[in-house]
Design an enzyme around this catalytic site. Structure first.
Site, PDB file in Angstrom:
ATOM      1  N   GLU A   1      -6.559  -6.254  -6.150  1.00  0.00           N
ATOM      2  CA  GLU A   1      -5.578  -5.790  -6.956  1.00  0.00           C
ATOM      3  C   GLU A   1      -5.294  -6.742  -8.329  1.00  0.00           C
ATOM      4  OE1 GLU A   1      -2.018  -4.333  -5.317  1.00  0.00           O
ATOM      5  OE2 GLU A   1      -2.723  -3.744  -3.516  1.00  0.00           O
TER       6      GLU A   1
ATOM      7  N   GLU B   1      -3.611   4.566  -5.023  1.00  0.00           N
ATOM      8  CA  GLU B   1      -2.665   4.618  -4.130  1.00  0.00           C
ATOM      9  C   GLU B   1      -2.048   5.873  -4.009  1.00  0.00           C
ATOM     10  OE1 GLU B   1       0.416   1.641  -2.192  1.00  0.00           O
ATOM     11  OE2 GLU B   1      -0.561   1.147  -4.105  1.00  0.00           O
TER      12      GLU B   1
ATOM     13  N   ASN C   1      -3.303  -4.954   4.129  1.00  0.00           N
ATOM     14  CA  ASN C   1      -3.043  -5.120   2.628  1.00  0.00           C
ATOM     15  C   ASN C   1      -1.860  -5.934   2.922  1.00  0.00           C
ATOM     16  OD1 ASN C   1      -3.069  -4.261   0.014  1.00  0.00           O
ATOM     17  ND2 ASN C   1      -1.011  -3.690   0.676  1.00  0.00           N
ATOM     18  N   GLU C   2      -1.770  -6.935   2.091  1.00  0.00           N
ATOM     19  CA  GLU C   2      -0.588  -7.772   1.512  1.00  0.00           C
ATOM     20  C   GLU C   2       0.102  -8.031   3.193  1.00  0.00           C
ATOM     21  OE1 GLU C   2       1.662  -6.353  -1.673  1.00  0.00           O
ATOM     22  OE2 GLU C   2      -0.152  -6.801  -2.996  1.00  0.00           O
TER      23      GLU C   2
END
Length: 483
Positions: free
Chosen positions: A297, A24, A171-172
């Site tokens: 993750e 990231e 994402n999330e």
């Protein structure tokens, strides 16, 4: 204690993508860690650090997730293409509020993949982006003919399209990616995937939906109920915190007690319950297991090292991390009928990294050596067992190319374990045996002493009375390959 290996029964294949990585735009995960630019004094090829790339090539990274993480939902891809002196500078509000100059963008990512020999896993921005922005990014990357975005790619120096194997839509989204409810996210996912162009129908892009945070089983239920026919995989995020405390102290990476060692092992084992429960929910809507679980993750998460930017998530890596990762990878193997990909967080200089760098120096962490050791399980067939393993032992075995590999972790701090294995008589010769261990529970590698914890030959495995006898030392992982 004798354990029988069912080598005559072919188990599910352990996907190589379980050994995926994640990078990231966070701290020194990319800048300084992987990418230094073409004009750096640090040896590089097209801006990518040669020492880091060469080390990662040795463990055959199968897939690399990028650009986030939370950064993905603030990332606008057109800011990261074209001449670097004209790229827009932004502030990375998620990680340290530092200036991001976008010098590492789409072209640089695919250059890194080419050097690594890895497949692409890209996360789209649905938190602050648009459907059109996502669709045009896919067009820019994968359109082989003439179109506005493919012409722009040509103008920026890339004639041939790239291959995007995996594509994450959100994402999330339950948190920093939009604080969405699962009902809302399901509809957003359905909308976005509708406009994800497939320019190569023979090799369609694999679509990953944002899945749950840890044990949010309702999220999985709602997304599967509303969107299962439209997705190939659903993600899961889970981090191992020795203290279990997100808000105060997560614990030190190196200065910890025996209690925190065992707490880390217990929390790593929680991954088994998470995968079991989420898989049961998925089975309700997908009994034929067409939708994969993607643990994109995972890893240990501690307090940052003293004197470093709290937003950079830079932590050391010890023999404790090796055992925690072995437990986790063995769980993924056990569930390889459902778990198709996993991405440890993160590849370089962030959280449970493979590599740490300091200026022009580089070291391989203990976790790196575990990924090196476990390569023989990639794309192998799982071997099931009969028998009960002793406490503090984590185990996996697989077969590939006429070889049987048995990997054992003993996370007892003080006591060795002795085990006997029975299996088909054709496996009679040990061809390779290795161990990772440390003198102390926090043994780790530093730039002054980069070889405190490495892969070493293992001599405590031998045949006795047609059985394989293995003595597994305390706080160690051993792996034995037979043919």
């Amino acid at each position: 204690m004798t354990i029988k290996l069912l080598t005559n029964k072919k188990g599910p294949q352990i996907s190589k993508y379980i050994y995926g990585q994640f990078s990231e735009h966070l701290g020194r995960g990319i800048y300084g860690g992987i990418y230094v630019g073409e004009n750096s004094d640090i040896p590089n090829v097209n801006g990518m650090r040669s020492d880091v790339v060469n080390a990662l090539k040795e463990i055959h990274v199968p897939v690399l997730r990028w650009p986030g993480g939370l950064f993905a939902d603030t990332y606008h891809w057109q800011q990261g293409i074209g001449p670097k002196d004209k790229r827009k500078k932004i502030v990375n509000t998620n990680w340290g509020s530092v200036t991001e100059d976008n010098s590492f963008g789409t072209h640089e990512y695919f250059e890194l993949l080419k050097q690594l020999g890895a497949d692409a896993y890209i996360n789209a921005n649905i938190g602050s982006g648009t459907v059109q922005e996502m669709s045009e990014w896919i067009e820019y990357m994968t359109m082989p003919g003439e179109s506005p975005m493919s012409n722009l790619r040509h103008k920026n120096g890339q004639d041939q399209p790239w291959k995007v194997k995996f594509f994450g839509i959100g994402n999330e989204s339950w948190g920093g990616g939009g604080n969405m409810r699962p009902e809302y996210y399901s509809d957003i996912y359905r909308q976005y995937q509708t406009f994800l162009p497939q320019y190569n129908p023979q090799e369609p892009i694999y679509k990953v939906a944002c899945g749950p945070n840890e044990d949010d089983y309702n999220w999985t239920d709602v997304v599967m109920k509303n969107a299962a026919p439209f997705l190939d995989g659903i993600s899961l995020h889970y981090y191992t915190l020795p203290t279990g405390d997100w808000n105060h102290s997560k614990g030190s990476a190196t200065n910890f007690t025996k209690d925190l060692w065992y707490s880390t092992m217990n929390k790593a084992q929680f991954m088994d319950r998470l995968i079991t429960k989420h898989s049961e929910i998925m089975d309700n809507y997908d009994p034929n297991k067409k939708v994969d679980l993607i643990v994109d993750e995972w890893g240990t998460w501690y307090d940052v090292e003293n004197g470093t930017n709290p937003g950079f998530l830079y932590q050391q890596n010890t023999i404790r991390d090796v055992l925690a990762a072995a437990i986790t990878l063995n769980i993924f193997h056990k569930h390889s009928d459902r778990v198709h990909m996993a991405n440890i967080a993160q590849m370089v200089n962030v959280l449970q990294a493979m590599i740490l760098t300091k200026d022009d120096q580089m070291l391989k962490t203990p976790t790196y050596y575990l990924f090196d050791m476990y390569q023989k399980h990639m794309d192998a067939n799982l071997v099931e067992i009969e028998g009960v393993l002793p406490d503090h032992i984590t185990y996996t075995a697989s077969q590939k190319d006429g070889q049987l590999t048995i990997s054992l972790g003993n996370y007892d701090i003080s006591n060795n374990q002795e085990l006997d294995f029975e299996f088909a008589s054709e496996f009679t010769k040990i061809v390779e045996a290795a161990i990772i261990t440390g003198k102390e529970i926090d043994s780790h590698n530093t730039f002054d002493h980069p070889s405190e914890v490495t892969l070493q030959p293992f001599n405590e495995a031998k045949f006795e009375n047609s059985q394989l006898h293995v003595k597994v030392p305390a706080k160690s992982v051993v792996s034995i390959t037979l043919k």
